[in-house]
Design an enzyme around this catalytic site. Structure first.
Site, mmCIF file in Angstrom:
data_model
loop_
_atom_site.group_PDB
_atom_site.id
_atom_site.type_symbol
_atom_site.label_atom_id
_atom_site.label_comp_id
_atom_site.label_asym_id
_atom_site.label_seq_id
_atom_site.Cartn_x
_atom_site.Cartn_y
_atom_site.Cartn_z
ATOM 1 N N ARG A 243 0.840 -1.189 0.000
ATOM 2 C CA ARG A 243 0.000 0.000 0.000
ATOM 3 C C ARG A 243 0.883 1.250 0.000
ATOM 4 N NH1 ARG A 243 -2.472 -3.748 3.362
ATOM 5 N NH2 ARG A 243 -4.581 -4.358 2.695
ATOM 6 N N LYS A 270 -2.605 -1.904 7.388
ATOM 7 C CA LYS A 270 -4.032 -1.600 7.466
ATOM 8 C C LYS A 270 -4.754 -2.557 8.390
ATOM 9 C CE LYS A 270 -8.136 -1.058 4.557
ATOM 10 N NZ LYS A 270 -8.665 -1.111 3.162
ATOM 11 N N HIS A 333 -1.696 3.371 -5.745
ATOM 12 C CA HIS A 333 -2.444 2.264 -5.156
ATOM 13 C C HIS A 333 -2.901 1.280 -6.231
ATOM 14 C CE1 HIS A 333 -5.295 0.011 -2.740
ATOM 15 N NE2 HIS A 333 -4.869 0.635 -1.666
ATOM 16 N N ARG A 336 -1.218 -2.147 -7.097
ATOM 17 C CA ARG A 336 -1.575 -3.390 -6.399
ATOM 18 C C ARG A 336 -2.537 -4.204 -7.250
ATOM 19 N NH1 ARG A 336 -1.020 -4.119 -1.131
ATOM 20 N NH2 ARG A 336 -3.208 -4.657 -0.681
ATOM 21 N N HIS A 360 -4.179 -8.885 2.157
ATOM 22 C CA HIS A 360 -5.619 -8.661 2.192
ATOM 23 C C HIS A 360 -6.230 -9.361 3.395
ATOM 24 C CE1 HIS A 360 -6.242 -7.517 -2.316
ATOM 25 N NE2 HIS A 360 -5.953 -6.489 -1.559
ATOM 26 N N TYR A 370 -6.452 -19.071 8.911
ATOM 27 C CA TYR A 370 -5.682 -20.136 8.270
ATOM 28 C C TYR A 370 -4.699 -19.546 7.263
ATOM 29 C CZ TYR A 370 -4.696 -23.334 4.435
ATOM 30 O OH TYR A 370 -4.072 -24.023 3.435
#
Length: 405
Positions: A243, A270, A333, A336, A360, A370
């Site tokens: 980011r 984030k 941005h 990404r 993410h 997980y």
């Protein structure tokens, strides 16, 4: 015995000791040696002599004190202890203040801050809550219904702020869910507003995903003639696709160049989770060159104005504008998305490895835990090497080769 009036109590003077002067029916004034005049009601309950404070004269007049005494007598006639009733009323008043939407929202914000939410995130949430507080913040949260929340949100919609209204609904809902968990509400009325708000138009970050256009972008960055620090940041951005805030605030202490790894602390992320990023040899070459320029600073990309602050939010997007890309074509941005699309389209890499590299948040909490634990580190190391080589290949696409005559 003559009936005493207000004039009688007004002219009472303090003595060397506290003393009492009776009115009637158990009501009396306690005159302290310091000059205070306090109304008291003496009564019997459950075979015990008790006192009830009725206020201070002259704020509480004789007439007011007699009304309070009579109210207490009515409670006694119903078998209720006036002192216990007073305590219960005060407790209920305190609970009513604590049960307001505003009070619950404040407690939730304190929780978010304690959990390490970023200051910018906290500011956004508080801004939305300030609007809600203005509309119904003083109301007991359990009494607030869906229609009045909708009325408040429609005030935002009328300004054309459809996405803001949707976000406000989610933030208000979080307050209600917190109230449910703490026993202050039974349900979240924002659930009844599904479909009631105008669906905002989704605008994706401006990006480039067509391979030849990506190559042209990389060549444009290579030719950037602005400040050297900005040029290095532009060159590194596609290789790491973090980011923008994580890139511009990068610190040399976070990098293990011999180990080819960048460790970003949770406080900068984030999702408030630490992030590891493998570094391909192309990224390492940029970093080693940059270290010769800014190695004396805390930051990789210090500001031109101060060696002790990173470049500003707008520096890299402004550089893209100088290269001829307007904000509808490309943003920092958006790089990404460039990486996400091309990595997924290659079919070479596990989707979870790509998502982990992008840091993410998985919508499903169990699956997210997980994915975070799995890390996919070795695959990500290979993927980032492949990605850097792929960018080199794309850079060469369409490059004009000069032939000697």
């Amino acid at each position: 015995m003559p009936v005493k009036n207000d004039t009688y109590f007004r002219h009472l003077k303090p003595g060397e000791k506290d003393y009492k002067r009776s009115d009637s029916g158990g009501l009396f004034m306690l005159v302290t040696k310091t000059g205070s005049k306090l109304w008291r009601y003496a009564y019997n309950f459950d075979s015990k002599q008790k006192l009830l404070a009725l206020g201070q004269y002259p704020v509480t007049s004789l007439a007011d004190a007699r009304i309070k005494r009579d109210d207490a007598k009515k409670l006694l006639a119903e078998g209720i202890d006036p002192s216990v009733n007073r305590k219960e009323e005060r407790r209920n008043a305190r609970m009513a203040r604590a049960n307001t939407f505003e009070a619950v929202a404040k407690e939730l914000m304190d929780k978010f801050e304690a959990e390490g939410d970023a200051p910018k995130t906290l500011k956004k949430k508080q801004w939305l809550l300030d609007f809600a507080n203005k509309e119904f913040g003083k109301r007991p949260i359990a009494e607030i219904k869906a229609p009045e929340i909708l009325d408040a949100l429609r005030k935002i919609e009328k300004r054309g702020r459809h996405e803001t209204a949707t976000r406000a609904r989610g933030t208000i809902g979080a307050v209600f869910r917190f109230a449910i968990a703490t026993g202050l509400a039974e349900r979240d009325p924002t659930a009844d507003l599904r479909g009631a708000l105008i669906t905002p138009t989704v605008t994706h970050r401006a990006t480039i995903v067509e391979p030849k256009a990506v190559g042209a972008m990389l060549r444009a960055i290579d030719g950037f003639e602005g400040h050297a620090v900005t040029r290095y940041a532009l060159k590194l951005a596609p290789l790491v696709f973090v980011r923008p805030g994580e890139l511009r605030q990068a610190e040399w202490a976070e990098f293990d160049l011999p180990g080819a790894e960048w460790r970003i602390p949770a406080k900068k992320m984030k999702m408030r989770r630490p992030h590891r990023a493998p570094l391909a040899h192309q990224a390492l070459a940029i970093l080693r060159d940059l270290q010769q320029i800014t190695g004396g600073s805390k930051y990789l990309f210090p500001s031109v104005r101060s060696w002790h602050r990173p470049i500003s939010d707008n520096t890299l997007n402004a550089a893209l504008r100088r290269l001829g890309y307007d904000k509808t074509e490309l943003t920092i941005h958006g790089l990404r998305s460039t990486a996400s699309v091309l990595l997924n389209e290659s079919g070479k890499w596990h989707a979870d490895a790509i998502e982990r590299q992008l840091a993410h948040q998985e919508a499903n909490e169990v699956r997210g835990a997980y994915t975070h634990a799995a890390e996919f580190w070795q695959e990500r190391v290979r993927m980032m090497r492949w990605w850097a080589d792929e960018l080199d290949r794309l850079r060469e696409l369409g490059r004009v080769v000069k032939i000697r005559a």
